[in-house]
Write a protein that holds these residues in place. Structure first.
Motif, PDB file in Angstrom:
ATOM      1  N   GLY A  30       0.808  -1.217   0.000  1.00  0.00           N
ATOM      2  CA  GLY A  30       0.000   0.000   0.000  1.00  0.00           C
ATOM      3  C   GLY A  30       0.838   1.263   0.000  1.00  0.00           C
ATOM      4  N   VAL A  31       1.890   1.272   0.810  1.00  0.00           N
ATOM      5  CA  VAL A  31       2.750   2.460   0.890  1.00  0.00           C
ATOM      6  C   VAL A  31       3.575   2.619  -0.380  1.00  0.00           C
ATOM      7  CG1 VAL A  31       4.708   3.484   2.113  1.00  0.00           C
ATOM      8  CG2 VAL A  31       2.847   2.439   3.406  1.00  0.00           C
ATOM      9  N   ALA A  32       4.165   1.522  -0.866  1.00  0.00           N
ATOM     10  CA  ALA A  32       5.025   1.598  -2.050  1.00  0.00           C
ATOM     11  C   ALA A  32       4.272   2.135  -3.261  1.00  0.00           C
ATOM     12  CB  ALA A  32       5.599   0.218  -2.350  1.00  0.00           C
ATOM     13  N   VAL A  33       3.055   1.633  -3.479  1.00  0.00           N
ATOM     14  CA  VAL A  33       2.275   2.060  -4.644  1.00  0.00           C
ATOM     15  C   VAL A  33       1.588   3.395  -4.377  1.00  0.00           C
ATOM     16  CG1 VAL A  33       0.424   1.433  -6.234  1.00  0.00           C
ATOM     17  CG2 VAL A  33       1.940  -0.326  -5.330  1.00  0.00           C
ATOM     18  N   GLY A  34       1.150   3.604  -3.143  1.00  0.00           N
ATOM     19  CA  GLY A  34       0.444   4.835  -2.816  1.00  0.00           C
ATOM     20  C   GLY A  34       1.269   6.081  -3.050  1.00  0.00           C
ATOM     21  N   LEU A  35       2.576   5.981  -2.880  1.00  0.00           N
ATOM     22  CA  LEU A  35       3.442   7.148  -3.072  1.00  0.00           C
ATOM     23  C   LEU A  35       3.471   7.622  -4.517  1.00  0.00           C
ATOM     24  CD1 LEU A  35       6.455   6.218  -0.755  1.00  0.00           C
ATOM     25  CD2 LEU A  35       4.678   7.940  -0.347  1.00  0.00           C
ATOM     26  N   SER A  36       3.160   6.733  -5.455  1.00  0.00           N
ATOM     27  CA  SER A  36       3.162   7.148  -6.861  1.00  0.00           C
ATOM     28  C   SER A  36       1.994   8.070  -7.172  1.00  0.00           C
ATOM     29  CB  SER A  36       3.123   5.925  -7.784  1.00  0.00           C
ATOM     30  OG  SER A  36       1.943   5.175  -7.580  1.00  0.00           O
ATOM     31  N   GLY A  37       1.092   8.262  -6.204  1.00  0.00           N
ATOM     32  CA  GLY A  37       0.030   9.242  -6.394  1.00  0.00           C
ATOM     33  C   GLY A  37       0.569  10.651  -6.586  1.00  0.00           C
ATOM     34  N   PHE A  38       1.769  10.919  -6.041  1.00  0.00           N
ATOM     35  CA  PHE A  38       2.414  12.213  -6.280  1.00  0.00           C
ATOM     36  C   PHE A  38       2.560  12.450  -7.779  1.00  0.00           C
ATOM     37  CE2 PHE A  38       4.179  11.821  -1.898  1.00  0.00           C
ATOM     38  CZ  PHE A  38       3.787  13.065  -1.427  1.00  0.00           C
ATOM     39  N   ALA A  39       3.066  11.418  -8.469  1.00  0.00           N
ATOM     40  CA  ALA A  39       3.289  11.543  -9.908  1.00  0.00           C
ATOM     41  C   ALA A  39       1.980  11.766 -10.649  1.00  0.00           C
ATOM     42  CB  ALA A  39       3.992  10.286 -10.432  1.00  0.00           C
ATOM     43  N   PHE A  40       0.946  11.037 -10.259  1.00  0.00           N
ATOM     44  CA  PHE A  40      -0.334  11.224 -10.941  1.00  0.00           C
ATOM     45  C   PHE A  40      -0.887  12.624 -10.701  1.00  0.00           C
ATOM     46  CE2 PHE A  40      -4.971  11.338 -10.654  1.00  0.00           C
ATOM     47  CZ  PHE A  40      -5.263  11.133 -12.000  1.00  0.00           C
ATOM     48  N   GLY A  41      -0.868  13.067  -9.442  1.00  0.00           N
ATOM     49  CA  GLY A  41      -1.394  14.391  -9.135  1.00  0.00           C
ATOM     50  C   GLY A  41      -0.693  15.490  -9.909  1.00  0.00           C
ATOM     51  N   ALA A  42       0.645  15.413  -9.945  1.00  0.00           N
ATOM     52  CA  ALA A  42       1.413  16.435 -10.660  1.00  0.00           C
ATOM     53  C   ALA A  42       1.184  16.357 -12.162  1.00  0.00           C
ATOM     54  CB  ALA A  42       2.896  16.276 -10.340  1.00  0.00           C
ATOM     55  N   THR A  43       1.149  15.151 -12.695  1.00  0.00           N
ATOM     56  CA  THR A  43       0.949  14.983 -14.136  1.00  0.00           C
ATOM     57  C   THR A  43      -0.442  15.433 -14.554  1.00  0.00           C
ATOM     58  OG1 THR A  43       2.447  13.086 -14.152  1.00  0.00           O
ATOM     59  CG2 THR A  43       0.956  13.314 -16.018  1.00  0.00           C
ATOM     60  N   SER A  44      -1.444  15.074 -13.764  1.00  0.00           N
ATOM     61  CA  SER A  44      -2.816  15.445 -14.092  1.00  0.00           C
ATOM     62  C   SER A  44      -3.004  16.950 -14.062  1.00  0.00           C
ATOM     63  CB  SER A  44      -3.785  14.769 -13.106  1.00  0.00           C
ATOM     64  OG  SER A  44      -5.115  15.140 -13.386  1.00  0.00           O
ATOM     65  N   ALA A  45      -2.541  17.587 -12.984  1.00  0.00           N
ATOM     66  CA  ALA A  45      -2.673  19.041 -12.884  1.00  0.00           C
ATOM     67  C   ALA A  45      -1.835  19.745 -13.946  1.00  0.00           C
ATOM     68  CB  ALA A  45      -2.264  19.504 -11.488  1.00  0.00           C
ATOM     69  N   GLY A  46      -0.662  19.176 -14.231  1.00  0.00           N
ATOM     70  CA  GLY A  46       0.182  19.763 -15.263  1.00  0.00           C
ATOM     71  C   GLY A  46      -0.382  19.589 -16.655  1.00  0.00           C
ATOM     72  N   SER A  47      -1.319  18.652 -16.813  1.00  0.00           N
ATOM     73  CA  SER A  47      -1.928  18.409 -18.124  1.00  0.00           C
ATOM     74  C   SER A  47      -3.149  19.293 -18.368  1.00  0.00           C
ATOM     75  CB  SER A  47      -2.346  16.936 -18.237  1.00  0.00           C
ATOM     76  OG  SER A  47      -1.219  16.094 -18.121  1.00  0.00           O
ATOM     77  N   GLY A  48      -3.505  20.083 -17.372  1.00  0.00           N
ATOM     78  CA  GLY A  48      -4.615  21.004 -17.555  1.00  0.00           C
ATOM     79  C   GLY A  48      -5.827  20.737 -16.702  1.00  0.00           C
TER      80      GLY A  48
END
Length: 257
Positions: free
Chosen positions: A30-48
Motif C-alpha cells: 500500500g505504501v510503495a504504490v500509494g506514493l506514486s500518487g504524487f506523480a499522478f497528481g502532478a501529471t494530471s494538474a500539469g496536463s490542464g
C-alpha cells in the motif's frame, strides 16, 4: 489439549500465516504504490485538469493505470471520449479480479458494493497470495485502506505542487506511475501466453502511437489478448488433432500385427 487449542486459534482458514505478517506485507504494498500518487497528481494538474478534477479521479476511479491513461491521452490532445474509452478498457480487468476475489474472500452481501471499489491489481495480488480466507480478507482490507488513503493524499499534494514543479514532463513524472505498474506486472507474467499478450500489446501501443490519435493506441493494444488467445486455441486444436491421428495410426499398426 490446551496447547493444541492455542495452536488452532492462530491458524487461518487453511494456513498458518500470522495476522501481523499479513498486515506488514499489505502495508508494504500500500505504501510503495500509494506514493506514486504524487506523480499522478502532478501529471494530471500539469496536463490542464484542476485540482478538484484530479482528486475526483483518484477518489472515484481509483485505478492508477486507467487514471494515467486518461490524463496522458488528454495531455496529448486526444478526444475526451477516446481517452475515457481507453481508461475504461484498462479498468475492465478489475471486473475479472472481482469474480476471482468473490470466491476467496466470500464477503457478506452488504459489504460487497463498498469492497468492489478496492478491487484493483494490488489488493488482488495480496489477497490471492494468502493461504486462507481470514488472511486474504485482512490482506485485502489493509492493502485497500492504506493504498486508498495514501493514493488520494499524495494525489492532492502532487496536484497542489504541480505549479511549483513547473513542466512535469521535464521531470519525467508522466512515466513514473506507469513504470510502477509495469514493475508490479512483470513478475506476474509467468506463462508464455501471458508474456505474448504483454509483448504484442506493447508493440501495438508503441507502433500505432505515431499514426493514430491519442488514446486510440490503448484501445488497439487491448486486442492483443483475444488475438493471442485465438492463435493459442488454434495451436492447441492442431496439437490435439495430431495426437488423435498418431493414436489412430498406432492402433492401426497394432491391428495389422
Amino acid at each position: 489439549m490446551a496447547e493444541q487449542t492455542a495452536h488452532q486459534d492462530i491458524r487461518t482458514d487453511g494456513g498458518e500465516k500470522p495476522d501481523g505478517t499479513v498486515v506488514r506485507d499489505a502495508l508494504a504494498v500500500g505504501v510503495a504504490v500509494g506514493l506514486s500518487g504524487f506523480a499522478f497528481g502532478a501529471t494530471s494538474a500539469g496536463s490542464g485538469l484542476t485540482v478538484a478534477q484530479t482528486c475526483a479521479l483518484s477518489l472515484l476511479v481509483f485505478t492508477g493505470a486507467s487514471q494515467f491513461a486518461l490524463v496522458g491521452a488528454l495531455a496529448a490532445g486526444g478526444n475526451p471520449l477516446t481517452a475515457a474509452a481507453g481508461a475504461f478498457f484498462l479498468g475492465v480487468r478489475n471486473a475479472f479480479y472481482g469474480l476471482r476475489l468473490s470466491q476467496s474472500l466470500a464477503l457478506p452481501r452488504a459489504v460487497r458494493p463498498f469492497a468492489a471499489h478496492w478491487v484493483i491489481d494490488e489488493t488482488t495480488a495480496v489477497s490471492l497470495a494468502q493461504p486462507g480466507r481470514r488472511a486474504a480478507r485482512i490482506g485485502f482490507a489493509v492493502t485497500g485502506l492504506s493504498l486508498y488513503l495514501l493514493w488520494n493524499l499524495t494525489t492532492l499534494l502532487g496536484a497542489l505542487g504541480a505549479e511549483a514543479i513547473g513542466d512535469t514532463d521535464a521531470w519525467g513524472l508522466d512515466v513514473a506511475g506507469p513504470a510502477v505498474f509495469l514493475a508490479l506486472l512483470a513478475p506476474m507474467l509467468k506463462t508464455a501466453v501471458e508474456r505474448a499478450v504483454a509483448g504484442l500489446a506493447v508493440l501495438l501501443g508503441l507502433g500505432l502511437l505515431p499514426v493514430l490519435p491519442a488514446g486510440v493506441p490503448v484501445l488497439a493494444a487491448s486486442l492483443a489478448a483475444p488475438a493471442v488467445l485465438y492463435v493459442e486455441g488454434r495451436r492447441a486444436a492442431a496439437r490435439e488433432t495430431a495426437r488423435e491421428t498418431a493414436a489412430r495410426d498406432g492402433a492401426g499398426q497394432e491391428e495389422e500385427r
